[in-house]
Scaffold this motif. Structure first.
Motif, PDB file in Angstrom:
ATOM      1  N   PHE A  69      -5.442  -1.745 -14.853  1.00  0.00           N
ATOM      2  CA  PHE A  69      -6.567  -2.666 -15.093  1.00  0.00           C
ATOM      3  C   PHE A  69      -8.024  -2.298 -13.950  1.00  0.00           C
ATOM      4  O   PHE A  69      -8.519  -2.174 -13.884  1.00  0.00           O
ATOM      5  CB  PHE A  69      -6.185  -4.057 -15.513  1.00  0.00           C
ATOM      6  N   ILE A  70      -6.427  -2.285 -12.200  1.00  0.00           N
ATOM      7  CA  ILE A  70      -7.296  -2.080 -10.971  1.00  0.00           C
ATOM      8  C   ILE A  70      -8.007  -0.995 -11.065  1.00  0.00           C
ATOM      9  O   ILE A  70      -9.324  -0.660 -10.947  1.00  0.00           O
ATOM     10  CB  ILE A  70      -6.614  -2.899  -9.833  1.00  0.00           C
ATOM     11  N   LYS A  71      -7.081   0.130 -11.718  1.00  0.00           N
ATOM     12  CA  LYS A  71      -8.070   1.741 -12.168  1.00  0.00           C
ATOM     13  C   LYS A  71      -9.076   1.381 -12.115  1.00  0.00           C
ATOM     14  O   LYS A  71     -10.236   2.098 -11.737  1.00  0.00           O
ATOM     15  CB  LYS A  71      -6.485   2.709 -12.030  1.00  0.00           C
ATOM     16  N   GLN A  72      -9.007   0.929 -13.662  1.00  0.00           N
ATOM     17  CA  GLN A  72      -9.900   1.180 -14.339  1.00  0.00           C
ATOM     18  C   GLN A  72     -11.469   0.166 -13.690  1.00  0.00           C
ATOM     19  O   GLN A  72     -12.685   1.116 -13.926  1.00  0.00           O
ATOM     20  CB  GLN A  72      -9.726   0.810 -15.547  1.00  0.00           C
ATOM     21  N   VAL A  73     -11.286  -0.785 -12.926  1.00  0.00           N
ATOM     22  CA  VAL A  73     -12.538  -1.159 -12.351  1.00  0.00           C
ATOM     23  C   VAL A  73     -12.867  -0.719 -11.267  1.00  0.00           C
ATOM     24  O   VAL A  73     -14.076  -0.333 -10.732  1.00  0.00           O
ATOM     25  CB  VAL A  73     -11.958  -2.582 -12.300  1.00  0.00           C
ATOM     26  N   ILE A  74     -12.359  -0.027 -10.268  1.00  0.00           N
ATOM     27  CA  ILE A  74     -12.412   1.111  -9.303  1.00  0.00           C
ATOM     28  C   ILE A  74     -13.330   2.436  -9.618  1.00  0.00           C
ATOM     29  O   ILE A  74     -14.595   2.111  -9.102  1.00  0.00           O
ATOM     30  CB  ILE A  74     -11.407   1.038  -8.596  1.00  0.00           C
TER      31      ILE A  74
END
Length: 271
Positions: A69-74
């Protein structure tokens, strides 16, 4: 094509996520089938080692899910920033093209009549084009460099025209802040294009720039012929407004005022 590829890439990931989500349901169904009870508690009766392993398994799944999820946000914000940067570069490339074209036309007429003036004009134009190309590509430049560029623009116009123009430029820069390049030139250019160029006499352009307390204030004032039909401002002001939105969101103000034959503009940057 790119969209289809992205969809194909996500298919196995989605399938794995669905299977992992079904694991607790499958374990519970297995317990119900293999026992005579009407209901069961998840992992009840299993050895503690197996319970620990399964709990660790879910902990790892949760951590991996959070990392994904963090990777997608970044990635989302990186793509958004890349798009904004690309748009900003495109907007910068639109600044001043018609001014350079007009100056080149003047040069064409001067070459055969006044060689020395044409040479001086070429040198001044060369300095301005060099600044637009090299400094204009930078994210930020010093305010002093921008002011020097405005002075060069004014000097170039004085060489172009054969009429008297009253030009005043007040500068009070207590701190040499860094600003986005080629911002103020659009307002100055409009003062000449819609004012000076349409007046045979009595034309004036007053400029003021002040910088202190992390704030820059740039003001222009020029007269114009109110009997002439209003001209379309073109892409210049739209370009300026969009660049301000991209680089100084909620940290700028741009206003205009017209009183009879006087036009004023005011740009404030909060740094």
């Amino acid at each position: 094509m790119i969209l289809n590829r992205n969809r194909k890439k996500w298919v196995p990931i989605i399938l794995i996520a669905v299977v992992l989500a079904l694991v607790p349901i499958l374990i519970t169904v297995f317990d119900l089938i293999t026992t005579d009870e009407d209901s069961v508690i998840f992992l009840e009766g299993y050895p503690s080692s197996i319970v620990v392993l399964i709990l660790l398994y879910y902990l790892v799944i949760i951590i991996l899910g959070l990392l994904w999820f963090i990777k997608q946000v970044i990635s989302f914000f990186s793509l958004k920033n890349e798009k904004a940067t690309s748009e900003l570069l495109h907007l910068k490339s639109q600044v001043n093209p018609h001014f350079f074209f007009n100056t080149l036309n003047n040069l064409y007429g001067l070459v055969g009549t006044d060689t020395k003036k044409a040479q001086a004009l070429i040198l001044k134009l060369s300095d301005m084009m060099r600044y637009s190309i090299y400094e204009g590509e930078k994210e930020m430049v010093t305010l002093k460099a921008e002011v020097d560029y405005l002075h060069n623009y004014i000097e170039l116009h004085k060489m172009r025209y054969h009429k008297k123009i009253d030009i005043k430029f007040e500068s009070e820069i207590e701190d040499d802040y860094k600003v986005m390049p080629l911002l103020f030139i659009i307002l100055l250019e409009n003062a000449f294009k819609h004012g000076v160029e349409n007046l045979s006499k009595g034309a004036y352009v007053y400029l003021s720039i002040k910088a202190k307390d992390n704030k820059v204030l740039f003001e222009t004032e020029n007269n114009f012929d109110p009997t002439l039909p209003k001209e379309d401002k073109g892409i210049g002001l739209k370009n300026l407004k969009r660049r301000l939105e991209l680089v100084y969101p909620k940290k700028h103000s741009l206003s205009f005022a017209v009183n009879e034959n006087v036009y004023k503009s005011k740009l404030t940057l909060q740094l």
